[in-house]
Design a protein around this motif. Structure first.
Motif, PDB file in Angstrom:
ATOM      1  N   GLY A   1     -42.221 114.585  42.534  1.00 16.53           N
ATOM      2  CA  GLY A   1     -43.423 114.731  43.336  1.00 16.53           C
ATOM      3  C   GLY A   1     -44.659 114.170  42.659  1.00 16.53           C
ATOM      4  O   GLY A   1     -44.890 114.385  41.463  1.00 16.53           O
ATOM      5  N   ALA A   2     -45.484 113.471  43.437  1.00 17.39           N
ATOM      6  CA  ALA A   2     -46.787 112.980  42.986  1.00 17.39           C
ATOM      7  C   ALA A   2     -47.878 113.645  43.807  1.00 17.39           C
ATOM      8  O   ALA A   2     -47.671 113.985  44.972  1.00 17.39           O
ATOM      9  N   TYR A   3     -49.049 113.803  43.193  1.00 18.69           N
ATOM     10  CA  TYR A   3     -50.154 114.460  43.875  1.00 18.69           C
ATOM     11  C   TYR A   3     -51.392 113.576  43.980  1.00 18.69           C
ATOM     12  O   TYR A   3     -52.395 113.968  44.580  1.00 18.69           O
ATOM     13  N   ASP A   4     -51.324 112.370  43.406  1.00 17.19           N
ATOM     14  CA  ASP A   4     -52.410 111.397  43.510  1.00 17.19           C
ATOM     15  C   ASP A   4     -51.862 110.029  43.123  1.00 17.19           C
ATOM     16  O   ASP A   4     -50.676 109.886  42.803  1.00 17.19           O
ATOM     17  N   ALA A   5     -52.737 109.007  43.155  1.00 14.28           N
ATOM     18  CA  ALA A   5     -52.298 107.653  42.856  1.00 14.28           C
ATOM     19  C   ALA A   5     -51.820 107.518  41.410  1.00 14.28           C
ATOM     20  O   ALA A   5     -50.862 106.791  41.128  1.00 14.28           O
ATOM     21  N   MET A   6     -52.471 108.205  40.476  1.00  8.16           N
ATOM     22  CA  MET A   6     -52.074 108.121  39.076  1.00  8.16           C
ATOM     23  C   MET A   6     -50.659 108.643  38.866  1.00  8.16           C
ATOM     24  O   MET A   6     -49.829 107.985  38.229  1.00  8.16           O
ATOM     25  N   SER A   7     -50.372 109.833  39.389  1.00  8.02           N
ATOM     26  CA  SER A   7     -49.038 110.406  39.183  1.00  8.02           C
ATOM     27  C   SER A   7     -47.971 109.586  39.910  1.00  8.02           C
ATOM     28  O   SER A   7     -46.849 109.442  39.413  1.00  8.02           O
ATOM     29  N   ALA A   8     -48.315 109.004  41.068  1.00  5.90           N
ATOM     30  CA  ALA A   8     -47.366 108.132  41.768  1.00  5.90           C
ATOM     31  C   ALA A   8     -47.037 106.909  40.928  1.00  5.90           C
ATOM     32  O   ALA A   8     -45.875 106.509  40.794  1.00  5.90           O
ATOM     33  N   ARG A   9     -48.063 106.314  40.331  1.00  6.16           N
ATOM     34  CA  ARG A   9     -47.852 105.136  39.493  1.00  6.16           C
ATOM     35  C   ARG A   9     -47.015 105.483  38.259  1.00  6.16           C
ATOM     36  O   ARG A   9     -46.144 104.707  37.851  1.00  6.16           O
ATOM     37  N   LEU A  10     -47.246 106.650  37.666  1.00  3.39           N
ATOM     38  CA  LEU A  10     -46.451 107.070  36.513  1.00  3.39           C
ATOM     39  C   LEU A  10     -44.976 107.225  36.874  1.00  3.39           C
ATOM     40  O   LEU A  10     -44.090 106.834  36.105  1.00  3.39           O
ATOM     41  N   ILE A  11     -44.707 107.802  38.036  1.00  9.84           N
ATOM     42  CA  ILE A  11     -43.318 107.987  38.470  1.00  9.84           C
ATOM     43  C   ILE A  11     -42.624 106.634  38.597  1.00  9.84           C
ATOM     44  O   ILE A  11     -41.475 106.464  38.181  1.00  9.84           O
ATOM     45  N   GLU A  12     -43.328 105.656  39.156  1.00 12.46           N
ATOM     46  CA  GLU A  12     -42.743 104.320  39.263  1.00 12.46           C
ATOM     47  C   GLU A  12     -42.553 103.697  37.881  1.00 12.46           C
ATOM     48  O   GLU A  12     -41.516 103.082  37.608  1.00 12.46           O
ATOM     49  N   GLU A  13     -43.548 103.850  37.000  1.00 13.31           N
ATOM     50  CA  GLU A  13     -43.473 103.257  35.657  1.00 13.31           C
ATOM     51  C   GLU A  13     -42.258 103.772  34.884  1.00 13.31           C
ATOM     52  O   GLU A  13     -41.632 103.031  34.130  1.00 13.31           O
ATOM     53  N   ILE A  14     -41.923 105.039  35.078  1.00  9.09           N
ATOM     54  CA  ILE A  14     -40.785 105.627  34.360  1.00  9.09           C
ATOM     55  C   ILE A  14     -39.461 105.126  34.926  1.00  9.09           C
ATOM     56  O   ILE A  14     -38.445 105.112  34.233  1.00  9.09           O
TER      57      ILE A  14
END
Length: 290
Positions: free
Chosen positions: A21-34
């Motif tokens: 789960g992501a809650y903003d653009a930053m956390s969404a980008r981190l999930i993709e980066e991993i």
């Protein structure tokens, strides 16, 4: 290939996958980066992080759409959005689906709770009738322009009316055309087995909430049980809360950053995540060109 088609391929190809789960653009980008294959725009996380309140149905459609649009803008992975109850009845669902589709999501989850809803692992939930939820699913299917936009139907009836009603609803929602079925908050391994056995052949979600009602299992165990998607909706948010709290406590108690450097990312990691080099390239191309 479109993100909706990417997600359809994910749910139809062999093997199970984790949906963080992501809650903003930053956390969404981190999930993709991993390196995860898809991202879940968590309603609870958005309520917690953006409003500062618990997940009890306080967010509006416009607030969630705006945040999710920022996520889709900075990621290439398909995003599944938590659409709560559809933000109203079946007529509201028509607009909800169109708004989320314009925002670029690959799938929309809707649940059969009474509005305003509550987190699926909270007590005191209520559910609408099976027939009303079937109408919402049909409205969602009719509203989408892209037939690959997936509809995930969640039932919260297990905690309210028991497993038999939950399974009856799950079958009805699948027959109504939902692509993915999500029976929320089973409490035992036996219930998990009962759910996947009853709904065999239908893509299903297990929602694993740390400290919640459902026993925590591994991805392999979830796959062996028959679940396609292992949803970890708020692991990212809760790890962020812990990291921020620990850093702030050290800063407050010691009056120095010296002993919190191992709790924060480096300067270089931060700029890399937020694509500073890309911005510099744009500056050279557009601001300093002759």
């Amino acid at each position: 290939m479109s993100k909706t088609r990417d997600f359809q391929n994910l749910i139809n190809e062999p093997g199970s996958f984790i949906l963080p789960g992501a809650y903003d653009a930053m956390s969404a980008r981190l999930i993709e980066e991993i390196g995860f294959k898809a991202i879940y725009a968590t309603g609870a996380g958005i309520s917690n992080a953006q409003l500062g309140w618990a997940d009890v149905g306080l967010t509006s459609l416009k607030e969630v759409v705006d945040i999710v649009a920022r996520m889709t803008e900075v990621t290439t992975k398909p995003i599944v959005v938590d659409g709560d109850t559809g933000f109203g009845n079946a007529i509201n669902v028509l607009r909800t689906v169109r708004e989320f589709e314009r925002a670029g999501v690959a799938a929309i989850q809707m649940e059969d709770q009474v509005s305003p809803k509550k987190c699926g692992h909270f007590s005191g939930k209520e559910v609408i009738s099976k027939e009303e939820m079937v109408g919402k699913i049909k409205a969602a299917l009719d509203a989408r322009h892209d037939e690959n936009l997936a509809i995930m139907a969640r039932t919260d009836a297990l905690a309210v009316n028991g497993i038999e009603d939950a399974l009856d609803r799950a079958h009805a929602y699948s027959e109504a055309g939902a692509d993915i079925i999500f029976v929320e908050a089973p409490t035992t391994i036996d219930q998990l087995q009962q759910i996947t056995h009853s709904l065999k052949g239908i893509p299903q979600v297990i929602n694993l909430v740390e400290g919640g009602r459902t026993p925590l299992i591994s991805l392999k165990e979830a796959e062996d049980l028959g679940f396609k998607i292992m949803l970890c909706a708020n692991t990212v948010l809760r790890s962020a809360i812990k990291g921020i709290t620990d850093s702030l406590r050290i800063l407050k108690e010691e009056g120095s950053q010296e002993n919190l450097l191992n709790l924060i990312c480096t300067w270089e990691e931060r700029q890399s995540l937020f694509k500073l080099n890309q911005i510099k390239e744009w500056e050279k191309k557009y601001l300093y060109s002759e």
